[in-house]
Write a protein that holds these residues in place. Structure first.
Motif, PDB file in Angstrom:
ATOM      1  N   SER A  88     -14.924 -79.670 101.241  1.00  0.00           N
ATOM      2  CA  SER A  88     -13.490 -79.523 101.454  1.00  0.00           C
ATOM      3  C   SER A  88     -12.770 -79.496 100.112  1.00  0.00           C
ATOM      4  O   SER A  88     -13.190 -80.118  99.152  1.00  0.00           O
ATOM      5  CB  SER A  88     -12.956 -80.665 102.322  1.00  0.00           C
ATOM      6  OG  SER A  88     -13.122 -81.892 101.657  1.00  0.00           O
ATOM      7  N   ILE A  89     -11.699 -78.779 100.079  1.00  0.00           N
ATOM      8  CA  ILE A  89     -10.913 -78.644  98.859  1.00  0.00           C
ATOM      9  C   ILE A  89      -9.738 -79.599  98.957  1.00  0.00           C
ATOM     10  O   ILE A  89      -8.950 -79.534  99.895  1.00  0.00           O
ATOM     11  CB  ILE A  89     -10.425 -77.194  98.703  1.00  0.00           C
ATOM     12  CG1 ILE A  89     -11.639 -76.263  98.623  1.00  0.00           C
ATOM     13  CG2 ILE A  89      -9.560 -77.045  97.466  1.00  0.00           C
ATOM     14  CD1 ILE A  89     -11.295 -74.829  98.864  1.00  0.00           C
ATOM     15  N   THR A  90      -9.630 -80.477  98.000  1.00  0.00           N
ATOM     16  CA  THR A  90      -8.566 -81.469  97.992  1.00  0.00           C
ATOM     17  C   THR A  90      -7.467 -81.055  97.020  1.00  0.00           C
ATOM     18  O   THR A  90      -7.644 -80.136  96.213  1.00  0.00           O
ATOM     19  CB  THR A  90      -9.115 -82.846  97.571  1.00  0.00           C
ATOM     20  OG1 THR A  90      -9.564 -82.760  96.215  1.00  0.00           O
ATOM     21  CG2 THR A  90     -10.265 -83.284  98.465  1.00  0.00           C
ATOM     22  N   VAL A  91      -6.359 -81.750  97.098  1.00  0.00           N
ATOM     23  CA  VAL A  91      -5.262 -81.522  96.162  1.00  0.00           C
ATOM     24  C   VAL A  91      -5.752 -81.754  94.738  1.00  0.00           C
ATOM     25  O   VAL A  91      -5.402 -81.025  93.806  1.00  0.00           O
ATOM     26  CB  VAL A  91      -4.068 -82.432  96.510  1.00  0.00           C
ATOM     27  CG1 VAL A  91      -3.027 -82.408  95.412  1.00  0.00           C
ATOM     28  CG2 VAL A  91      -3.450 -82.014  97.840  1.00  0.00           C
ATOM     29  N   TRP A  92      -6.587 -82.760  94.556  1.00  0.00           N
ATOM     30  CA  TRP A  92      -7.144 -83.065  93.236  1.00  0.00           C
ATOM     31  C   TRP A  92      -7.933 -81.871  92.693  1.00  0.00           C
ATOM     32  O   TRP A  92      -7.823 -81.513  91.526  1.00  0.00           O
ATOM     33  CB  TRP A  92      -8.025 -84.303  93.319  1.00  0.00           C
ATOM     34  CG  TRP A  92      -8.588 -84.724  92.015  1.00  0.00           C
ATOM     35  CD1 TRP A  92      -9.895 -84.683  91.626  1.00  0.00           C
ATOM     36  CD2 TRP A  92      -7.875 -85.249  90.884  1.00  0.00           C
ATOM     37  NE1 TRP A  92     -10.042 -85.131  90.341  1.00  0.00           N
ATOM     38  CE2 TRP A  92      -8.812 -85.493  89.863  1.00  0.00           C
ATOM     39  CE3 TRP A  92      -6.540 -85.521  90.639  1.00  0.00           C
ATOM     40  CZ2 TRP A  92      -8.441 -86.003  88.624  1.00  0.00           C
ATOM     41  CZ3 TRP A  92      -6.192 -86.034  89.389  1.00  0.00           C
ATOM     42  CH2 TRP A  92      -7.137 -86.275  88.415  1.00  0.00           C
ATOM     43  N   ASP A  93      -8.738 -81.224  93.553  1.00  0.00           N
ATOM     44  CA  ASP A  93      -9.501 -80.046  93.141  1.00  0.00           C
ATOM     45  C   ASP A  93      -8.580 -78.927  92.687  1.00  0.00           C
ATOM     46  O   ASP A  93      -8.852 -78.234  91.708  1.00  0.00           O
ATOM     47  CB  ASP A  93     -10.379 -79.541  94.295  1.00  0.00           C
ATOM     48  CG  ASP A  93     -11.413 -80.564  94.734  1.00  0.00           C
ATOM     49  OD1 ASP A  93     -11.983 -81.238  93.865  1.00  0.00           O
ATOM     50  OD2 ASP A  93     -11.624 -80.680  95.951  1.00  0.00           O
ATOM     51  N   ILE A  94      -7.491 -78.744  93.397  1.00  0.00           N
ATOM     52  CA  ILE A  94      -6.516 -77.704  93.050  1.00  0.00           C
ATOM     53  C   ILE A  94      -5.884 -78.000  91.698  1.00  0.00           C
ATOM     54  O   ILE A  94      -5.760 -77.116  90.844  1.00  0.00           O
ATOM     55  CB  ILE A  94      -5.438 -77.587  94.148  1.00  0.00           C
ATOM     56  CG1 ILE A  94      -6.069 -77.132  95.465  1.00  0.00           C
ATOM     57  CG2 ILE A  94      -4.335 -76.615  93.718  1.00  0.00           C
ATOM     58  CD1 ILE A  94      -5.158 -77.267  96.668  1.00  0.00           C
ATOM     59  N   LEU A  95      -5.510 -79.252  91.483  1.00  0.00           N
ATOM     60  CA  LEU A  95      -4.884 -79.621  90.218  1.00  0.00           C
ATOM     61  C   LEU A  95      -5.851 -79.486  89.048  1.00  0.00           C
ATOM     62  O   LEU A  95      -5.469 -79.012  87.970  1.00  0.00           O
ATOM     63  CB  LEU A  95      -4.334 -81.044  90.295  1.00  0.00           C
ATOM     64  CG  LEU A  95      -3.122 -81.227  91.206  1.00  0.00           C
ATOM     65  CD1 LEU A  95      -2.777 -82.706  91.335  1.00  0.00           C
ATOM     66  CD2 LEU A  95      -1.937 -80.445  90.698  1.00  0.00           C
ATOM     67  N   ILE A  96      -7.090 -79.868  89.238  1.00  0.00           N
ATOM     68  CA  ILE A  96      -8.088 -79.723  88.179  1.00  0.00           C
ATOM     69  C   ILE A  96      -8.298 -78.253  87.852  1.00  0.00           C
ATOM     70  O   ILE A  96      -8.363 -77.862  86.688  1.00  0.00           O
ATOM     71  CB  ILE A  96      -9.416 -80.398  88.572  1.00  0.00           C
ATOM     72  CG1 ILE A  96      -9.246 -81.922  88.551  1.00  0.00           C
ATOM     73  CG2 ILE A  96     -10.542 -79.981  87.640  1.00  0.00           C
ATOM     74  CD1 ILE A  96     -10.432 -82.685  89.067  1.00  0.00           C
ATOM     75  N   ALA A  97      -8.383 -77.406  88.874  1.00  0.00           N
ATOM     76  CA  ALA A  97      -8.588 -75.975  88.657  1.00  0.00           C
ATOM     77  C   ALA A  97      -7.423 -75.357  87.895  1.00  0.00           C
ATOM     78  O   ALA A  97      -7.603 -74.418  87.124  1.00  0.00           O
ATOM     79  CB  ALA A  97      -8.777 -75.263  89.995  1.00  0.00           C
ATOM     80  N   SER A  98      -6.231 -75.893  88.096  1.00  0.00           N
ATOM     81  CA  SER A  98      -5.056 -75.301  87.467  1.00  0.00           C
ATOM     82  C   SER A  98      -4.758 -75.866  86.083  1.00  0.00           C
ATOM     83  O   SER A  98      -3.790 -75.456  85.452  1.00  0.00           O
ATOM     84  CB  SER A  98      -3.833 -75.485  88.366  1.00  0.00           C
ATOM     85  OG  SER A  98      -3.517 -76.850  88.484  1.00  0.00           O
ATOM     86  N   GLN A  99      -5.570 -76.762  85.574  1.00  0.00           N
ATOM     87  CA  GLN A  99      -5.319 -77.368  84.260  1.00  0.00           C
ATOM     88  C   GLN A  99      -5.231 -76.338  83.145  1.00  0.00           C
ATOM     89  O   GLN A  99      -4.490 -76.519  82.198  1.00  0.00           O
ATOM     90  CB  GLN A  99      -6.411 -78.379  83.906  1.00  0.00           C
ATOM     91  CG  GLN A  99      -6.244 -79.691  84.601  1.00  0.00           C
ATOM     92  CD  GLN A  99      -7.330 -80.672  84.212  1.00  0.00           C
ATOM     93  OE1 GLN A  99      -8.375 -80.288  83.701  1.00  0.00           O
ATOM     94  NE2 GLN A  99      -7.090 -81.931  84.466  1.00  0.00           N
ATOM     95  N   LEU A 100      -5.974 -75.266  83.245  1.00  0.00           N
ATOM     96  CA  LEU A 100      -5.967 -74.261  82.180  1.00  0.00           C
ATOM     97  C   LEU A 100      -4.804 -73.290  82.294  1.00  0.00           C
ATOM     98  O   LEU A 100      -4.558 -72.509  81.388  1.00  0.00           O
ATOM     99  CB  LEU A 100      -7.297 -73.490  82.185  1.00  0.00           C
ATOM    100  CG  LEU A 100      -8.538 -74.342  81.944  1.00  0.00           C
ATOM    101  CD1 LEU A 100      -9.789 -73.482  82.076  1.00  0.00           C
ATOM    102  CD2 LEU A 100      -8.484 -75.007  80.583  1.00  0.00           C
ATOM    103  N   GLN A 101      -4.098 -73.340  83.416  1.00  0.00           N
ATOM    104  CA  GLN A 101      -2.947 -72.465  83.618  1.00  0.00           C
ATOM    105  C   GLN A 101      -1.724 -73.036  82.913  1.00  0.00           C
ATOM    106  O   GLN A 101      -1.544 -74.248  82.869  1.00  0.00           O
ATOM    107  CB  GLN A 101      -2.636 -72.331  85.114  1.00  0.00           C
ATOM    108  CG  GLN A 101      -3.748 -71.708  85.917  1.00  0.00           C
ATOM    109  CD  GLN A 101      -3.950 -70.248  85.550  1.00  0.00           C
ATOM    110  OE1 GLN A 101      -3.025 -69.568  85.140  1.00  0.00           O
ATOM    111  NE2 GLN A 101      -5.170 -69.770  85.685  1.00  0.00           N
TER     112      GLN A 101
END
Length: 80
Positions: free
Chosen positions: A6-19
């Motif tokens: 499952s994809i959590t909010v934490w996963d989304i935030l980590i993925a967007s760190q480089l943005q």
């Protein structure tokens, strides 16, 4: 097991760190669409396959790769 991760909010935030930070909301790292809230971005990711593409697959794969890298670091004795 990785297909059901499952994809959590934490996963989304980590993925967007480089943005770059945006004042307008949150950007999907997969399709680059902007969303006003983190909740709306998470809903988009969960429902994207109904739109003909799947950001969910992208985020799942990213999560699996991150976990694999973490396990490799732990196995080598490095701290994450």
């Amino acid at each position: 097991a990785s297909d059901t991760a499952s994809i959590t909010v934490w996963d989304i935030l980590i993925a967007s760190q480089l943005q770059p930070a945006s004042q307008c909301g949150y950007q999907c790292v997969s399709c680059c669409r902007m969303f006003p809230t983190l909740c709306s971005l998470k809903i988009h990711i969960q429902r994207s396959s109904g739109e003909g593409y799947s950001c969910k697959v992208y985020y799942r794969r990213l999560k699996v790769l991150r976990e694999k890298k973490r396990k490799q670091h732990e196995a080598s004795g490095a701290r994450v």
